[in-house]
Design a protein around this motif. Sequence first.
Motif, PDB file in Angstrom:
ATOM      1  N   THR A  31      33.319  36.640  44.164  1.00  0.00           N
ATOM      2  CA  THR A  31      34.413  36.191  43.293  1.00  0.00           C
ATOM      3  C   THR A  31      35.455  35.438  44.106  1.00  0.00           C
ATOM      4  OG1 THR A  31      35.708  38.202  43.628  1.00  0.00           O
ATOM      5  CG2 THR A  31      34.130  38.194  41.766  1.00  0.00           C
ATOM      6  N   VAL A  32      36.304  34.698  43.416  1.00  0.00           N
ATOM      7  CA  VAL A  32      37.406  33.998  44.076  1.00  0.00           C
ATOM      8  C   VAL A  32      38.310  35.017  44.768  1.00  0.00           C
ATOM      9  CG1 VAL A  32      39.468  32.577  43.707  1.00  0.00           C
ATOM     10  CG2 VAL A  32      37.322  31.995  42.540  1.00  0.00           C
ATOM     11  N   ARG A  61      33.065  28.017  40.907  1.00  0.00           N
ATOM     12  CA  ARG A  61      32.747  27.745  39.503  1.00  0.00           C
ATOM     13  C   ARG A  61      33.603  28.605  38.586  1.00  0.00           C
ATOM     14  NH1 ARG A  61      29.114  30.027  35.865  1.00  0.00           N
ATOM     15  NH2 ARG A  61      28.223  31.304  37.512  1.00  0.00           N
ATOM     16  N   LYS A  62      34.171  27.975  37.581  1.00  0.00           N
ATOM     17  CA  LYS A  62      34.989  28.677  36.590  1.00  0.00           C
ATOM     18  C   LYS A  62      34.101  29.545  35.710  1.00  0.00           C
ATOM     19  CE  LYS A  62      38.415  27.868  32.954  1.00  0.00           C
ATOM     20  NZ  LYS A  62      39.279  28.944  33.388  1.00  0.00           N
ATOM     21  N   VAL A  63      34.592  30.730  35.399  1.00  0.00           N
ATOM     22  CA  VAL A  63      33.930  31.605  34.436  1.00  0.00           C
ATOM     23  C   VAL A  63      34.766  31.554  33.163  1.00  0.00           C
ATOM     24  CG1 VAL A  63      33.236  33.978  33.922  1.00  0.00           C
ATOM     25  CG2 VAL A  63      33.007  33.093  36.250  1.00  0.00           C
ATOM     26  N   ARG A  64      34.166  31.106  32.105  1.00  0.00           N
ATOM     27  CA  ARG A  64      34.868  30.924  30.828  1.00  0.00           C
ATOM     28  C   ARG A  64      35.540  32.222  30.372  1.00  0.00           C
ATOM     29  NH1 ARG A  64      34.861  25.934  31.119  1.00  0.00           N
ATOM     30  NH2 ARG A  64      33.030  24.719  30.670  1.00  0.00           N
ATOM     31  N   GLU A  86      34.356  22.835  46.545  1.00  0.00           N
ATOM     32  CA  GLU A  86      33.979  21.932  45.464  1.00  0.00           C
ATOM     33  C   GLU A  86      34.149  22.736  44.182  1.00  0.00           C
ATOM     34  OE1 GLU A  86      32.875  18.525  43.566  1.00  0.00           O
ATOM     35  OE2 GLU A  86      33.385  18.765  45.680  1.00  0.00           O
ATOM     36  N   ALA A  87      35.116  22.347  43.355  1.00  0.00           N
ATOM     37  CA  ALA A  87      35.438  23.088  42.133  1.00  0.00           C
ATOM     38  C   ALA A  87      34.615  22.554  40.966  1.00  0.00           C
ATOM     39  CB  ALA A  87      36.924  22.960  41.830  1.00  0.00           C
ATOM     40  N   VAL A  93      32.268  32.079  43.580  1.00  0.00           N
ATOM     41  CA  VAL A  93      32.143  31.277  44.796  1.00  0.00           C
ATOM     42  C   VAL A  93      30.695  31.373  45.251  1.00  0.00           C
ATOM     43  CG1 VAL A  93      32.901  30.995  47.184  1.00  0.00           C
ATOM     44  CG2 VAL A  93      34.548  31.687  45.426  1.00  0.00           C
ATOM     45  N   HIS A  94      30.073  30.222  45.438  1.00  0.00           N
ATOM     46  CA  HIS A  94      28.665  30.154  45.834  1.00  0.00           C
ATOM     47  C   HIS A  94      28.537  29.482  47.198  1.00  0.00           C
ATOM     48  CE1 HIS A  94      27.789  31.097  41.642  1.00  0.00           C
ATOM     49  NE2 HIS A  94      28.465  30.031  41.261  1.00  0.00           N
TER      50      HIS A  94
END
Length: 177
Positions: free
Chosen positions: A152-153, A96-99, A64-65, A108-109
């Motif tokens: 991390t991804v 989740r994207k990191v700005r 889930e992005a 990644v959670h």
Amino acid sequence: MANPNKVKGTAWESAIRDYLNAFLGLVDSHGKFLDPFDGGNVRRPAQEGAKDVGDIHAVPFVLEAKNTKSPAVPTWIRQAEIEAVHAGFPYGVVVRKVRGCAVAMGRVHVSVRTWTRIRLALGMPTDEFTTLYGWSVSLRGLDTSRWYLTTTVRQFAHLVGDFRRLVPAGVSARAVR
């Protein structure tokens, strides 16, 4: 004009898919699948029907992005796990994207329960699994349903590759539930 949040979300989903496919060696230098019929290709599924099946399928994971300013990780994890069930996959995770960072640095959670099931399917002790894939723990008060682990991804891509190499097909679906 298209919804700008939808455009950002779609771009993030595509970036994750492309990163994982390249990392796993599933595409050529132009991003074309080496074997378009390979079930291991990371894909963005078309949504069909009332039950959402997640944003990205990276067997055995449903991703889930999320590309938002305000995190709601425990809620997102519950959503990912429900979508994994809808898709028939054993594991649901949030990406989740990191700005301002590259895709590899996205977060990644996973829930504690899912983390444990993945670790057991790999047959790894807790310390080895934590160190090898760079997991960190987030404890949110005394409510254990709000606890989760993060990596991390890039580390997750290693995990996906190792999982596919080390766990026989079908075992992941029977992993501890």
